[in-house]
Design an enzyme around this catalytic site. Structure first.
Site, PDB file in Angstrom:
ATOM      1  N   GLN A 252      52.307  66.041 112.383  1.00 35.24           N
ATOM      2  CA  GLN A 252      52.036  65.978 111.262  1.00 35.24           C
ATOM      3  C   GLN A 252      52.879  67.011 110.082  1.00 35.24           C
ATOM      4  O   GLN A 252      52.879  66.851 109.111  1.00 35.24           O
ATOM      5  CB  GLN A 252      50.541  66.506 110.975  1.00 35.24           C
ATOM      6  CG  GLN A 252      49.575  66.568 109.760  1.00 35.24           C
ATOM      7  CD  GLN A 252      49.490  65.064 109.263  1.00 35.24           C
ATOM      8  OE1 GLN A 252      49.355  64.143 110.255  1.00 35.24           O
ATOM      9  NE2 GLN A 252      49.756  64.930 108.073  1.00 35.24           N
ATOM     10  N   HIS A 255      55.552  65.977 107.917  1.00 33.77           N
ATOM     11  CA  HIS A 255      55.565  65.231 106.763  1.00 33.77           C
ATOM     12  C   HIS A 255      56.010  65.813 105.400  1.00 33.77           C
ATOM     13  O   HIS A 255      56.800  65.323 104.759  1.00 33.77           O
ATOM     14  CB  HIS A 255      54.107  64.710 106.480  1.00 33.77           C
ATOM     15  CG  HIS A 255      53.875  63.479 107.143  1.00 33.77           C
ATOM     16  ND1 HIS A 255      54.598  62.189 106.903  1.00 33.77           N
ATOM     17  CD2 HIS A 255      52.859  62.952 108.117  1.00 33.77           C
ATOM     18  CE1 HIS A 255      54.039  61.260 107.752  1.00 33.77           C
ATOM     19  NE2 HIS A 255      53.078  61.751 108.683  1.00 33.77           N
ATOM     20  N   GLU A 320      41.874  64.526 107.699  1.00 29.70           N
ATOM     21  CA  GLU A 320      42.447  63.080 107.513  1.00 29.70           C
ATOM     22  C   GLU A 320      42.331  62.412 108.970  1.00 29.70           C
ATOM     23  O   GLU A 320      41.931  61.400 109.295  1.00 29.70           O
ATOM     24  CB  GLU A 320      43.682  63.096 106.851  1.00 29.70           C
ATOM     25  CG  GLU A 320      44.350  61.833 106.749  1.00 29.70           C
ATOM     26  CD  GLU A 320      45.693  62.011 106.082  1.00 29.70           C
ATOM     27  OE1 GLU A 320      46.215  63.107 106.284  1.00 29.70           O
ATOM     28  OE2 GLU A 320      46.397  61.071 105.711  1.00 29.70           O
ATOM     29  N   HIS A 321      43.232  63.340 109.965  1.00 26.96           N
ATOM     30  CA  HIS A 321      43.249  62.766 111.272  1.00 26.96           C
ATOM     31  C   HIS A 321      42.656  64.040 112.042  1.00 26.96           C
ATOM     32  O   HIS A 321      42.747  65.113 112.050  1.00 26.96           O
ATOM     33  CB  HIS A 321      44.530  62.779 111.641  1.00 26.96           C
ATOM     34  CG  HIS A 321      45.514  62.000 110.906  1.00 26.96           C
ATOM     35  ND1 HIS A 321      46.190  62.483 109.757  1.00 26.96           N
ATOM     36  CD2 HIS A 321      45.967  60.815 110.810  1.00 26.96           C
ATOM     37  CE1 HIS A 321      47.044  61.680 109.160  1.00 26.96           C
ATOM     38  NE2 HIS A 321      46.865  60.525 109.897  1.00 26.96           N
ATOM     39  N   ASP A 354      49.318  55.902 113.375  1.00 26.11           N
ATOM     40  CA  ASP A 354      50.306  55.610 112.224  1.00 26.11           C
ATOM     41  C   ASP A 354      50.963  54.577 112.238  1.00 26.11           C
ATOM     42  O   ASP A 354      51.343  53.714 110.963  1.00 26.11           O
ATOM     43  CB  ASP A 354      51.261  56.984 112.469  1.00 26.11           C
ATOM     44  CG  ASP A 354      50.537  58.300 111.818  1.00 26.11           C
ATOM     45  OD1 ASP A 354      49.485  58.144 111.537  1.00 26.11           O
ATOM     46  OD2 ASP A 354      51.336  59.354 112.171  1.00 26.11           O
ATOM     47  N   HIS A 413      12.516  42.488  76.920  1.00 27.03           N
ATOM     48  CA  HIS A 413      12.612  42.281  78.494  1.00 27.03           C
ATOM     49  C   HIS A 413      11.546  41.550  78.873  1.00 27.03           C
ATOM     50  O   HIS A 413      11.124  40.564  79.660  1.00 27.03           O
ATOM     51  CB  HIS A 413      12.970  43.306  79.278  1.00 27.03           C
ATOM     52  CG  HIS A 413      14.277  43.826  79.432  1.00 27.03           C
ATOM     53  ND1 HIS A 413      14.937  44.222  78.152  1.00 27.03           N
ATOM     54  CD2 HIS A 413      15.070  44.038  80.287  1.00 27.03           C
ATOM     55  CE1 HIS A 413      16.217  44.664  78.422  1.00 27.03           C
ATOM     56  NE2 HIS A 413      16.395  44.322  79.772  1.00 27.03           N
TER      57      HIS A 413
END
Lengths: 429, 429
Positions: A252, A255, A320-321, A354, A413
């Site tokens: 991770q 990245h 996220e993960h 991934d 209505h």
């Protein structure tokens, strides 16, 4: 890696909204594309990408030529990954339904794919074939007939469009590819030009200009969420292999510098061992500088008294993960409230998801797993409600509907109901 | 009403983004609430609503007292409407699923309700009990444990909170009610104060300040779509009753001056008859001025050569509400691509859906039915992917995953797989 009690840690990363100048520039680009169409796209290609673009659309022959440029092992792996992604997303498909009531009324929901979806793919080294699969295949599975990819005609150090990207687009079922990038590509997808018809939704990652342009056109078209910095949390007990944990944290961290890699554990021994392993493994990484900065600024090993307390910390972080590397990972699944993707057990390393297993790698970042979901087939469909009321039902319910309408002061209505009640020969409900 | 060929008509209504001054004011309000919490909320109540607010939270006793103030017919109709809405939305619930593969791997999706949802309800005459049901019940059906309503403590001409709103909130399963309105209420829901914990999502309509505040906090929390001006399209053939069509058009037109009511028909006789009926029925309406302006500015009768051409016009307009008043309405259902709610046949007048039948009345407006859906249970749930890879699967797929990672230049991703392949005693895949 620093080791701190979980209670003392919070992860704060600011979301990038761009400078006033960047916002203004994006607005100008969009206005120019709306006004000048293809001519503006060609002008910006010259200005930003330093290339003359003649034909905006990539031809079938160019795609075929790309196949000759990629190696066979890559292509086989890509095709297998695409098949896995397709299979996982097919399980998400939902049918329209209509429910027949005893009074003859029919109520339901019609599910339909969007007609046209635009997929932004960054140029150069930020172009990931796996992201092309992850963004395009859910749209294809949803039944979107027109999936349009846009990507810069050229980027620094790279001539033309990366053949791996062209091949991935073809494998993923992209139906049209245009060489246009940046905010101008987003504008073209949102409003259309002579060559590029407008889309209903725009997805895919991009630089700050692309992100700002997506925010700007939202409303005219739908957009996916704006991707923020990425993160992994590993929840592990003393049974976890420190070398696996460290390797996953680093996958991770490589990245980008804003990425965050966090271990949560009740085991002081594991905490120490992972800290050592991270240092050891870092040394040999080609993207060492990026990973090192990420670990320093946003990485941490959080100690907790128990796995239960660890789960609470996970839910606060809403990663996220999430990897769960504990003795019996499934027993914790029902307590995990907030996580984009949950990887269970020692063999479910994040890169498995991934690249290959099938679930999407486009995930809610920066704590938004509290309310957002992985990219999925629903993101490329829309629903319509269906109401077929029978005469019997109308005569039965008419007075109640009129009562509610009149309490809200909406007389017209009420009258739309009343005129029917009167004509159908029964105004007593 | 003007009668024009469909090919010559397009509906253009600009979405309100607020002035620079309004945007600046909203930003200041949000900043003050983040800084001063409850004290800021009390200050703004004094300033904007001209009331002193002591206890922010509405008590159970106040809710019970509200029941004594609403009439029984209204309450019975409201409860029946709520039951219908609940039943329709329960059909949308989806289960988590996990799929066991032959290699021992397990892939799936976990579906979970959001934890805390905020519902904004405008004050005074813009407060609609039906909207409280439509916004709160899907959240309740999704399983959201904390559904929080915020509404102004008082508004021009109305003392305190309308008892109809309090009763509707209670019937709909709202768990907390706070007397706070405007941009400050949105800020409290997004960031939390001493009395009001932060929510994960904010839904519900409001004035321009509320809409701008929702846009502003989006990202920190999720929001629903910003409601634009509302519209109805009636597709009718010569079998339709002109008086019904006119009444339904007017029920939309009375909402506000920006509302749009459009008839599409291949029958010149019906076109003429509806134009006459609209004039006749308009005369007797209490909200005549609003309806008249809406019909003049955004209303139209569009003539087409055939119902097929009419359907094309419908899909271009992508209306919020579509009524199909033709001989065999169901035969056209599959060709309707873009519409929020589809009302079929002569007894399915729009107010049936606005108030009672069960489908949601919060619908995509202003052409966004191209890519958006009626408010539904999915809007209050989130998904997590689950990946449990088996050792067998990892050893089989590891080399392919590494190939894809290395093609993207992400070496640490490849190594997270490689370290496992090596330790598990098989690096040949």
């Amino acid at each position: 890696m620093r080791i701190v009690p979980a209670s003392e840690f919070s992860l704060k990363r600011e979301v990038e909204y761009g400078s006033a100048e960047q916002n203004e520039r994006v607005k100008q680009i969009i206005d120019e594309v709306r006004r000048d169409g293809d001519a503006a796209l060609r002008r910006f290609a010259q200005q930003f990408d330093r290339v003359s673009v003649d034909a905006l659309r990539v031809t079938r022959a160019e795609i075929e030529a790309a196949y000759a440029k990629v190696d066979e092992g890559f292509l086989a792996a890509l095709r297998e990954a695409a098949a896995n992604v397709r299979r996982f997303h097919e399980k998400q498909l939902r049918s329209s339904w209509m429910d027949l009531q005893a009074d003859g009324s029919i109520l339901g929901q019609v599910m339909r794919p969007l007609r046209r979806v635009g997929l932004y793919v960054p140029g150069g080294k930020a172009a990931y074939p796996s992201s092309v699969l992850m963004n395009a295949i859910p749209a294809q599975v949803a039944g979107v007939p027109e999936i349009v990819m846009v990507t810069p005609p050229a980027t620094a150090g790279v001539e033309g469009i990366d053949p791996h990207i062209l091949v991935a687009a073809d494998v993923a079922g992209v139906s049209e590819i245009y060489r246009v990038g940046g905010a101008q590509a987003v504008a073209a997808l949102a409003y259309g030009t002579e060559s590029i018809p407008a889309a209903d939704k725009i997805v895919g990652p991009g630089n700050i200009y692309v992100a700002l342009a997506k925010r700007y056109v939202f409303g005219a078209v739908d957009i996916d969420s704006i991707a923020g910095p990425s993160e992994i949390v590993v929840l592990a007990d003393e049974t976890a292999d420190a070398a696996y944990v460290a390797a996953d944290l680093l996958s991770q961290a490589e990245h980008d510098e804003m990425a965050s890699a966090i271990l949560i554990t009740p085991s002081p021994e594991l905490a120490e061992a992972v800290a050592r392993e991270v240092d050891r493994q870092l040394g040999a990484l080609p993207r060492r500088e990026i990973a090192e900065q990420s670990i320093r600024d946003y990485g941490a090993i959080l100690t907790v008294a128990s796995l239960d307390e660890g789960i609470d910390a996970v839910n606060r972080l809403a990663p996220e993960h999430l990897e769960v590397l504990v003795r019996e990972p499934f027993q914790y699944l029902s307590r995990i409230e907030n996580a984009g993707a949950i990887f269970l057990g020692p063999y479910s390393s994040e890169p498995v998801g991934d690249y290959f297993a099938g679930p999407n790698h486009v995930l809610p970042t920066n704590g938004t797993a509290r309310f957002s979901s992985p990219l999925n087939v629903d993101h490329f469909m829309k629903k319509s409600s269906v109401i077929y009321y029978s005469k019997e039902a109308l005569l039965r319910d008419g007075h109640k509907i009129m009562s509610l309408a009149r309490h809200e002061g909406l007389e017209a209505h009420a009258r739309a109901i009343e005129i029917r009640m009167e004509k159908e020969g029964n105004s007593n409900g």
